[in-house]
Each structure stands twice: as C-alpha cells, then as structure tokens.
Design a protein around this motif. Structure first.
Motif, PDB file in Angstrom:
ATOM      1  N   GLU A 118     -35.561  14.197  51.770  1.00 21.69           N
ATOM      2  CA  GLU A 118     -36.953  14.006  52.723  1.00 21.69           C
ATOM      3  C   GLU A 118     -37.216  13.138  51.391  1.00 21.69           C
ATOM      4  N   ARG A 119     -37.440  13.518  51.241  1.00 19.81           N
ATOM      5  CA  ARG A 119     -37.825  12.392  49.540  1.00 19.81           C
ATOM      6  C   ARG A 119     -37.185  10.741  49.472  1.00 19.81           C
ATOM      7  N   GLY A 120     -36.310  10.425  50.528  1.00 24.77           N
ATOM      8  CA  GLY A 120     -35.907   9.376  50.824  1.00 24.77           C
ATOM      9  C   GLY A 120     -35.657   8.163  49.322  1.00 24.77           C
ATOM     10  N   PHE A 121     -35.193   8.346  48.937  1.00 26.10           N
ATOM     11  CA  PHE A 121     -34.565   7.786  47.190  1.00 26.10           C
ATOM     12  C   PHE A 121     -33.242   7.282  48.232  1.00 26.10           C
ATOM     13  N   SER A 122     -32.635   8.062  48.637  1.00 26.13           N
ATOM     14  CA  SER A 122     -30.970   7.928  49.285  1.00 26.13           C
ATOM     15  C   SER A 122     -30.999   7.558  50.186  1.00 26.13           C
ATOM     16  N   TYR A 123     -30.284   6.517  49.714  1.00 25.14           N
ATOM     17  CA  TYR A 123     -29.706   5.960  51.386  1.00 25.14           C
ATOM     18  C   TYR A 123     -27.803   6.060  51.993  1.00 25.14           C
ATOM     19  N   ARG A 124     -27.722   7.932  51.908  1.00 23.81           N
ATOM     20  CA  ARG A 124     -27.097   8.609  51.942  1.00 23.81           C
ATOM     21  C   ARG A 124     -27.488   9.468  53.169  1.00 23.81           C
ATOM     22  N   TYR A 125     -29.072   9.642  53.139  1.00 29.37           N
ATOM     23  CA  TYR A 125     -29.324  10.497  54.282  1.00 29.37           C
ATOM     24  C   TYR A 125     -30.102   9.644  54.871  1.00 29.37           C
ATOM     25  N   ASP A 126     -30.472  10.160  56.517  1.00 27.00           N
ATOM     26  CA  ASP A 126     -31.536   9.553  57.367  1.00 27.00           C
ATOM     27  C   ASP A 126     -33.124  10.386  56.520  1.00 27.00           C
ATOM     28  N   ALA A 127     -33.833   9.575  56.454  1.00 26.56           N
ATOM     29  CA  ALA A 127     -34.892  10.276  56.138  1.00 26.56           C
ATOM     30  C   ALA A 127     -36.118   9.203  56.300  1.00 26.56           C
ATOM     31  N   PRO A 128     -37.547   9.647  56.374  1.00 25.94           N
ATOM     32  CA  PRO A 128     -38.532   8.975  56.446  1.00 25.94           C
ATOM     33  C   PRO A 128     -38.307   8.151  54.449  1.00 25.94           C
ATOM     34  N   LEU A 129     -38.851   6.464  54.539  1.00 24.34           N
ATOM     35  CA  LEU A 129     -38.775   6.190  53.974  1.00 24.34           C
ATOM     36  C   LEU A 129     -40.192   6.322  52.842  1.00 24.34           C
ATOM     37  N   ASP A 130     -39.376   7.097  51.536  1.00 23.27           N
ATOM     38  CA  ASP A 130     -40.910   7.451  50.663  1.00 23.27           C
ATOM     39  C   ASP A 130     -40.721   7.348  49.479  1.00 23.27           C
ATOM     40  N   MET A 131     -39.827   7.339  48.532  1.00 25.61           N
ATOM     41  CA  MET A 131     -39.422   7.710  47.503  1.00 25.61           C
ATOM     42  C   MET A 131     -40.098   7.159  46.365  1.00 25.61           C
ATOM     43  N   GLU A 187     -32.484   3.036  59.690  1.00 26.20           N
ATOM     44  CA  GLU A 187     -32.967   2.165  59.648  1.00 26.20           C
ATOM     45  C   GLU A 187     -32.453   0.477  59.085  1.00 26.20           C
ATOM     46  N   LEU A 188     -33.742   1.121  58.106  1.00 29.19           N
ATOM     47  CA  LEU A 188     -33.170   0.197  57.045  1.00 29.19           C
ATOM     48  C   LEU A 188     -31.777  -0.231  56.625  1.00 29.19           C
ATOM     49  N   ASN A 189     -31.217   0.682  56.495  1.00 33.56           N
ATOM     50  CA  ASN A 189     -29.695   0.196  56.094  1.00 33.56           C
ATOM     51  C   ASN A 189     -28.839  -0.420  56.658  1.00 33.56           C
ATOM     52  N   GLU A 190     -29.301  -0.440  58.097  1.00 35.44           N
ATOM     53  CA  GLU A 190     -28.762  -1.247  59.152  1.00 35.44           C
ATOM     54  C   GLU A 190     -29.081  -2.720  59.025  1.00 35.44           C
ATOM     55  N   ILE A 191     -30.085  -2.740  58.443  1.00 39.55           N
ATOM     56  CA  ILE A 191     -31.086  -4.330  58.745  1.00 39.55           C
ATOM     57  C   ILE A 191     -30.377  -5.003  57.571  1.00 39.55           C
TER      58      ILE A 191
END
Length: 326
Positions: A118-131, A187-191
């Motif tokens: 849920e922290r959105g740091f990793s491209y390996r998990y589907d999560a909101p873009l947070d970081m 979503e970002l990964n696919e782009i």
C-alpha cells in the motif's frame, strides 16, 4: 494521529558490522542514527553505550513505532525524533545537544517500505501511486506522474533514474494521463513497458529506473542529502565520525564529493605557492574506496549488492561552539 504500524516492519541492516566498527563507539559518547528504520543499527549502538546516549531520527511514522518496540530494552539510552535528518542540527539543539561523537545514515528504502504494497514504492505490487516516506507530506508519486509537465517528467527520469528512454517514457505518460488519471503502480508499469523497445526490456524490470526517479523526486532525497552533509560534519566532535551507506551512484557521488571537499577545501589555483583562500580542512576521508558487502551478506540479502559505506572523521581544529548535554 499515529500512523498504523504492522509488526512485519523488518529491515535488514546493511553493512551492520562494518558501520558499527567504523563508528568507534565510546560508552559515554553521543550518537545519532539519522535513518532509524526498524532500529537495527541503533540497537547495536545502544548495546555498546554505558552513560552515553543515542538519538534515532526517522520521518516514517511506522519506522519510529517499530524502532520504539525493538529498542524498548534501551529506553533510557535513546531518544526518538520523527523528522527528516536534514533537520538534525535544529532538533538536537532543542535537546540541548550541539556536538556528537558519531552519526550514521542508511539511505536505503527499507524492506518494509518496498514490501508493504500500500506504500506504492514497488512496481511488483498493484497499489496507489504514493511513495511518500513521510505520509504527512502532500506531494505523492501520483501528483508527480499526473501533474508534472512532460519536460519535468523527462528531467527527473533522465537525471534521477539515469534512464536512457526517459524522453519516450515521459511522452507516453503524458499521452496516457490525457485520457485518464494514472492511479496505480500497475497502470504506470504498462505505460513504461510500452515506452521501452521490447528487445531492451531484458535489462531488469522496465519500471525500475523510473520508480527510483519518482521516489527520489517525491522525497527530495538528493536535495536533502546535499543540504545535510556539511551540517553533520560540523556537528562532530574532534575524532567523531560520519558513516553514510548509499545504494545508487547518484547518492554515492554526492557523499564522495562532499567528503573530499571537506577534507581538501582549498580553492586556490594549483600554481599558488601558499594557500590564500583561508579554507581549513575539517577532517579526513577514512574510506579512500567505499566499503561494500561481503559474500556472506550478499547471499543473505541480495538487496545489499549496491550498498557502499563511506566514512569521514572530524579533525582536531579548535571549535568555538558550546558543548553538549545529556
């Protein structure tokens, strides 16, 4: 309101033995862990203190809560401060401390931050873009991805991610968000994947460099590091040491350059027979080459493969600033 803390907060303390050895811990000394994380380094520092004291600083609320639990046996020897290490000098001054015997920074993102989806740091998990390392701040990865102009995205992906396809990735992101807001990591990964030629996607995950760039921008990581090192060196007592662990070339370059500048600050032309600029060395770079993990650590924690430890020792020039209190 306190942030939620999960007992799963774990962080492998990279170069732990090497860092503790380089700090030259004195039982009555004052030490600062500027990136407390789960408290691994601080635990070893506190375990070597007698009448001394440790200050643990971290901007991540989850980290502070986890460290408080782990370091409970040392309750009288450590003070916790939730803040960015760039504010170290002022925060310690508030505690009556102006000079310390050692400071350490472990600049890596913790395993907890990477693995907590849920922290959105990793491209390996589907999560909101947070970081965000500090979830009190308003700027998120989502605001960067959806709000920065194409030129701004290109700049940070090129400079902070050292991504050869930065221009194309920025273009694809801009085109995609014109259709709908980019909300999640997948979503970002696919782009990003679409923006990189297929034959070039074999060089690790295609999103790796772009995520690094966005995270650095979101948390002002390089700016904070540049602005903090001089203050930390100035806070050291004569013989005190600053130990910094970096995880990518951008951080390492900043630390290496700063340490060299503080060791040899003279700006006089090489052909001048004597120095006239008046700039005095603040100390010595202990590590001419960075200390890196050994085979055992690499086997136990592959994420440590890019870690580098550099150490600076304060010189013995006279200081006019006051002492410390603990």
């Amino acid at each position: 309101m306190e942030e939620r803390y999960e007992a799963s907060f774990m962080h492998y303390s990279v170069l732990l033995e090497e860092t503790i050895e380089q700090l030259h811990i004195k039982p009555d000394g004052i030490y600062v862990d500027g990136t407390l994380g789960g408290g691994g380094h601080a635990f070893e520092v506190c375990g070597r203190l007698g009448s001394g004291h440790c200050f643990g600083i971290d901007q991540d609320g989850d980290a502070v809560l986890a460290a408080k639990e782990r370091l409970a046996p040392f309750a009288g020897k450590i003070t916790f401060l939730r803040d960015n290490f760039c504010n170290m000098r002022n925060r310690l001054a508030e505690e009556g401390v102006r000079k310390v015997d050692g400071i350490l920074l472990d600049l890596g993102v913790s395993s907890y931050q990477f693995d907590n989806w849920e922290r959105g740091f990793s491209y390996r998990y589907d999560a909101p873009l947070d970081m965000r390392m500090d979830r009190r701040q308003t700027l998120t990865a989502g605001e960067i991805v959806n709000g920065y102009p194409e030129s701004g995205l290109y700049r940070i992906i090129r400079d902070y991610g050292e991504e050869r396809f930065a221009k194309n990735i920025a273009k694809y992101i801009t085109e995609a968000r014109a259709q709908k807001r980019i909300e999640t990591t997948f979503e970002l990964n696919e782009i990003i994947k679409a923006a990189i030629p297929a034959k070039m996607r074999k060089e690790g995950h295609p999103s790796r460099r772009t995520y690094q760039a966005i995270r650095i921008e979101c948390n002002r990581e390089l700016e904070v590091l540049k602005d903090s090192l001089d203050d930390m060196i100035d806070m050291l007592k004569p013989g005190g040491r600053l130990c910094v662990i970096t995880f990518h070339s951008l951080e390492d370059r900043i630390v290496k350059t700063n340490f060299k500048k503080n060791e040899t600050p003279c700006t006089c032309p090489p052909d001048f027979p004597v120095c006239v600029c008046g700039k005095i060395s603040k100390g010595t770079v202990v590590t001419r080459k960075p200390i890196v993990p050994g085979e055992k650590e690499l086997a136990e924690n592959p994420r440590s493969r890019s870690a580098k430890l550099r150490v600076f020792e304060r010189g013995n020039e006279s200081e006019k600033e006051g002492g410390n209190r603990i």
